[in-house]
Design an enzyme around this catalytic site. Structure first.
Site, PDB file in Angstrom:
ATOM      1  CB  VAL A  93      -0.892   0.030   1.267  1.00 46.48           C
ATOM      2  CG1 VAL A  93      -1.728   1.293   1.314  1.00 46.48           C
ATOM      3  CG2 VAL A  93      -1.786  -1.206   1.321  1.00 46.48           C
ATOM      4  NE  ARG A 101      -0.985  12.387   5.745  1.00 52.20           N
ATOM      5  CZ  ARG A 101      -0.207  11.351   5.369  1.00 52.20           C
ATOM      6  NH1 ARG A 101      -0.474  10.677   4.257  1.00 52.20           N
ATOM      7  NH2 ARG A 101       0.797  10.986   6.116  1.00 52.20           N
ATOM      8  NE  ARG A 102      -2.137  16.435  -2.747  1.00 45.76           N
ATOM      9  CZ  ARG A 102      -1.376  17.116  -3.568  1.00 45.76           C
ATOM     10  NH1 ARG A 102      -1.695  17.187  -4.848  1.00 45.76           N
ATOM     11  NH2 ARG A 102      -0.296  17.726  -3.136  1.00 45.76           N
ATOM     12  CB  THR A 106      -9.885   7.610   1.467  1.00 40.28           C
ATOM     13  OG1 THR A 106      -9.125   8.187   2.526  1.00 40.28           O
ATOM     14  CG2 THR A 106     -11.321   7.409   1.918  1.00 40.28           C
ATOM     15  CE1 TYR A 134      -3.924   0.546   5.569  1.00 43.26           C
ATOM     16  CE2 TYR A 134      -2.204   0.539   7.236  1.00 43.26           C
ATOM     17  CZ  TYR A 134      -2.590   0.581   5.917  1.00 43.26           C
ATOM     18  OH  TYR A 134      -1.649   0.657   4.929  1.00 43.26           O
ATOM     19  CG  PHE A 408       0.927 -10.505   4.416  1.00 45.08           C
ATOM     20  CD1 PHE A 408       0.049  -9.490   4.050  1.00 45.08           C
ATOM     21  CD2 PHE A 408       0.588 -11.291   5.513  1.00 45.08           C
ATOM     22  CE1 PHE A 408      -1.142  -9.272   4.745  1.00 45.08           C
ATOM     23  CE2 PHE A 408      -0.601 -11.090   6.207  1.00 45.08           C
ATOM     24  CZ  PHE A 408      -1.456 -10.078   5.831  1.00 45.08           C
TER      25      PHE A 408
HETATM   26  C1  COA Z   1      -0.044   5.923   4.416  1.00 43.68           C
HETATM   27  C2  COA Z   1      -0.384   6.457   3.028  1.00 43.68           C
HETATM   28  C3  COA Z   1      -0.701   5.271   2.125  1.00 43.68           C
HETATM   29  C4  COA Z   1      -1.607   7.370   3.166  1.00 43.68           C
HETATM   30  O1  COA Z   1      -2.073   7.771   1.887  1.00 43.68           O
HETATM   31  P1  COA Z   1      -2.930   9.116   1.684  1.00 43.68           P
HETATM   32  O2  COA Z   1      -3.414   9.116   0.279  1.00 43.68           O
HETATM   33  O3  COA Z   1      -2.182  10.274   2.170  1.00 43.68           O
HETATM   34  O4  COA Z   1      -4.168   8.869   2.656  1.00 43.68           O
HETATM   35  P2  COA Z   1      -5.555   9.678   2.618  1.00 43.68           P
HETATM   36  O5  COA Z   1      -5.330  11.046   2.064  1.00 43.68           O
HETATM   37  O6  COA Z   1      -6.596   8.846   1.961  1.00 43.68           O
HETATM   38  O7  COA Z   1      -5.835   9.774   4.170  1.00 43.68           O
HETATM   39  C5  COA Z   1      -6.922   9.174   4.808  1.00 43.68           C
HETATM   40  C6  COA Z   1      -6.897   9.560   6.261  1.00 43.68           C
HETATM   41  O8  COA Z   1      -5.799   8.904   6.900  1.00 43.68           O
HETATM   42  C7  COA Z   1      -4.947   9.886   7.518  1.00 43.68           C
HETATM   43  N1  COA Z   1      -3.576   9.410   7.318  1.00 43.68           N
HETATM   44  C8  COA Z   1      -3.050   8.985   6.164  1.00 43.68           C
HETATM   45  N2  COA Z   1      -1.773   8.610   6.357  1.00 43.68           N
HETATM   46  C9  COA Z   1      -1.500   8.816   7.655  1.00 43.68           C
HETATM   47  C10 COA Z   1      -0.333   8.635   8.439  1.00 43.68           C
HETATM   48  N3  COA Z   1       0.794   8.159   7.909  1.00 43.68           N
HETATM   49  N4  COA Z   1      -0.414   8.953   9.743  1.00 43.68           N
HETATM   50  C11 COA Z   1      -1.557   9.431  10.271  1.00 43.68           C
HETATM   51  N5  COA Z   1      -2.698   9.626   9.563  1.00 43.68           N
HETATM   52  C12 COA Z   1      -2.663   9.312   8.259  1.00 43.68           C
HETATM   53  C13 COA Z   1      -5.225  11.173   6.783  1.00 43.68           C
HETATM   54  O9  COA Z   1      -4.893  12.285   7.558  1.00 43.68           O
HETATM   55  C14 COA Z   1      -6.704  11.058   6.514  1.00 43.68           C
HETATM   56  O10 COA Z   1      -7.413  11.377   7.714  1.00 43.68           O
HETATM   57  P3  COA Z   1      -8.926  11.905   7.693  1.00 43.68           P
HETATM   58  O11 COA Z   1      -9.767  10.779   7.166  1.00 43.68           O
HETATM   59  O12 COA Z   1      -9.194  12.220   9.122  1.00 43.68           O
HETATM   60  O13 COA Z   1      -8.910  13.096   6.774  1.00 43.68           O
HETATM   61  C15 COA Z   1       0.775   7.277   2.416  1.00 43.68           C
HETATM   62  O14 COA Z   1       1.062   8.342   3.292  1.00 43.68           O
HETATM   63  C16 COA Z   1       2.035   6.460   2.195  1.00 43.68           C
HETATM   64  O15 COA Z   1       2.209   5.919   1.120  1.00 43.68           O
HETATM   65  N6  COA Z   1       2.942   6.376   3.204  1.00 43.68           N
HETATM   66  C17 COA Z   1       4.200   5.694   3.095  1.00 43.68           C
HETATM   67  C18 COA Z   1       4.053   4.198   2.822  1.00 43.68           C
HETATM   68  C19 COA Z   1       3.225   3.499   3.857  1.00 43.68           C
HETATM   69  O16 COA Z   1       3.308   3.753   5.052  1.00 43.68           O
HETATM   70  N7  COA Z   1       2.394   2.556   3.367  1.00 43.68           N
HETATM   71  C20 COA Z   1       1.542   1.742   4.207  1.00 43.68           C
HETATM   72  C21 COA Z   1       2.148   0.384   4.275  1.00 43.68           C
HETATM   73  S1  COA Z   1       1.208  -0.642   5.427  1.00 43.68           S
END
Ligand code: COA
Length: 408
Positions: A93, A101-102, A106, A134, A408
């Site tokens: 993911v 954060r857009r 989600t 999550y 995994f």
């Molecule tokens: C984690 C990740 C996938 C989030 O993607 P994103 O597109 O920014 O997530 P979204 O914009 O859909 O955010 C959804 C919600 O989760 C929150 N959120 C997302 N990532 C977060 C994080 N790392 N820490 C805390 N909150 C987080 C957002 O603030 C948002 O909150 P809201 O619903 O209250 O507005 C992205 O930051 C990423 O790729 N991170 C590095 C790789 C990683 O950690 N992957 C997961 C492997 S298990």
């Protein structure tokens, strides 16, 4: 099609990626973890370790570049009572750093849950990089694990520890081949997953990347191979050598004791590290000095998302008196409703509920990792009748803490 299922066209249309897009998706995921892109030499092995299952992607509207991805593969999870349910293992993911954060994640999460539901998955599971992500999608911590170290100087087996069986050093290939057959028989603890071929391919890659030499062993009991372990040894010069256990699985107490007798007998090793092990793994009880084993970390292991709540509730067993749960699912509202849960099974009911909980809290009690009363006491679950929390504790109790044991 996926975008239709999640409510029509959005800013971030999710689609299933084609086979020739998988490398781009892998590189995107790696970049989000700050890992270098895959080289041409690495790609065939990386590809072999990609488990069968859809990779979802979101492309940028203007440039057409991939900006978000999430994969899943099919497995089965052992439940309290011994039944298995189909589960989607969620992995890889990532969202490109300049597009976070857009709402991209989600959209991916909602589309993936819809897709997994259509494929008949009763649940989804993942290992989280960060624990604050999550819960909002209905995932809850459903198993926990611990890391421990063993100081070999003080680790002696007690005279009453189980004996029996034979440990044999094998090639990694032979050990995996022998043990992969036996593994389903050993995956009896709630939360354990079946391991598809791609998972074993990923393990081979992990082993190849160890700094020290890798050794694989099998344990053979009266019914054939019933346990295995793989480890590497780091022996800095000068400095104490550490044996790092990469994987250890066993069918019962004899193979557990047999494998550990061997591990503790390996010469020129100062300590042994084991990571992601069950909370109640009884190594301390086998030793004359239980303090030879030190827990160095305890953490969330499998995050579980119940996708088909009626089936999930009906598939596990319960003890004690029946109780009505009122479940709310903000992402998959088809799960909303009241369920009578008890030793005779679980089914929807019109009866008034005693416990009110969101689907992420249900995932936390489902395999027995947390007692319902703990969630009531901390405000995660609401009890509307006196004694409901203790009654739910008895219903959901399991004989051993759940454990996933497959990363995994
Ligand atoms: C984690 C990740 C996938 C989030 O993607 P994103 O597109 O920014 O997530 P979204 O914009 O859909 O955010 C959804 C919600 O989760 C929150 N959120 C997302 N990532 C977060 C994080 N790392 N820490 C805390 N909150 C987080 C957002 O603030 C948002 O909150 P809201 O619903 O209250 O507005 C992205 O930051 C990423 O790729 N991170 C590095 C790789 C990683 O950690 N992957 C997961 C492997 S298990």
């Amino acid at each position: 099609m996926l975008s239709e299922m999640i409510g029509g066209m959005t800013d971030h249309d999710v689609r299933t990626l084609a086979d020739d897009e998988l490398r781009t998706a892998q590189d995107l995921f790696r970049s989000t973890l700050h890992v270098k892109p895959i080289t041409d030499e690495e790609w065939p092995q990386v590809r072999a370790a990609v488990q069968d299952g859809p990779t979802l992607g979101v492309t940028d509207g203007e440039s057409g570049a991939l900006i978000g991805t999430a994969r899943s593969f099919e497995s089965a999870m052992t439940l309290p009572g011994g039944a298995g349910v189909p589960i989607g293992g969620v992995t890889h993911v990532g969202v490109r750093a300049d597009r976070t954060r857009r709402g991209v994640l989600t959209e991916l999460m909602h589309a993936q849950l819809t897709d997994l539901a259509e494929r008949g998955m009763v649940a989804a599971g993942l290992h989280a990089s960060e624990t604050s992500i999550y819960g909002r999608f209905g995932y809850g911590v459903a198993t926990c694990a611990r890391d421990y170290t063993v100081d070999r100087r003080f680790a002696r087996f007690r005279s009453d520890a189980p004996v029996g069986g034979r440990v044999e050093i094998r090639t990694v290939e032979a050990a995996i081949e022998l043990f992969a057959d036996a593994y389903p028989r050993t995956a009896t603890r709630p939360g354990m997953l079946t391991r598809p071929a791609g998972w074993w391919a990923q393990l081979r890659r992990t082993l190849e990347r160890q700094d020290g030499p890798v050794t694989a062993i099998t344990h053979e009991g009266a019914d054939g191979v019933d346990g295995y372990a793989v480890y590497s040894v780091d022996r800095p010069q000068p400095g104490p050598a550490t044996l790092r256990l990469v994987d250890l699985q066993c069918a019962g107490p004899e193979s557990f004791a047999g494998l550990w007798r061997y591990l503790l007998s390996v010469d020129l090793v100062h300590d042994i590290t084991a990571s992601g092990r069950p909370l109640d793994e009884p190594l301390e009880l086998l030793l004359t000095d239980p303090r030879a084993v030190s827990t160095i970390a305890q953490f969330d292991d499998l995050w579980l998302r119940l996708i088909d709540v009626p089936t999930a509730l009906a598939m596990r067993t319960y003890a004690g008196e029946s109780l009505v749960l009122d479940v709310t699912d903000p992402v998959l509202p088809g799960n909303d409703g009241c369920y009578r849960v008890g030793p005779d099974g679980a089914a929807r009911t019109e009866d008034p509920a005693a416990l009110h909980l969101d689907v992420d809290a249900l995932a936390m009690i489902y395999l027995g990792a947390w007692r319902p009363s703990q969630l009531v006491d901390t405000g995660r679950v609401r009890a509307s009748t006196p004694g409901a929390a203790r009654q739910a504790d008895r219903l959901f109790a399991t004989s051993a803490p759940p454990w996933c044991g497959t990363f995994f």
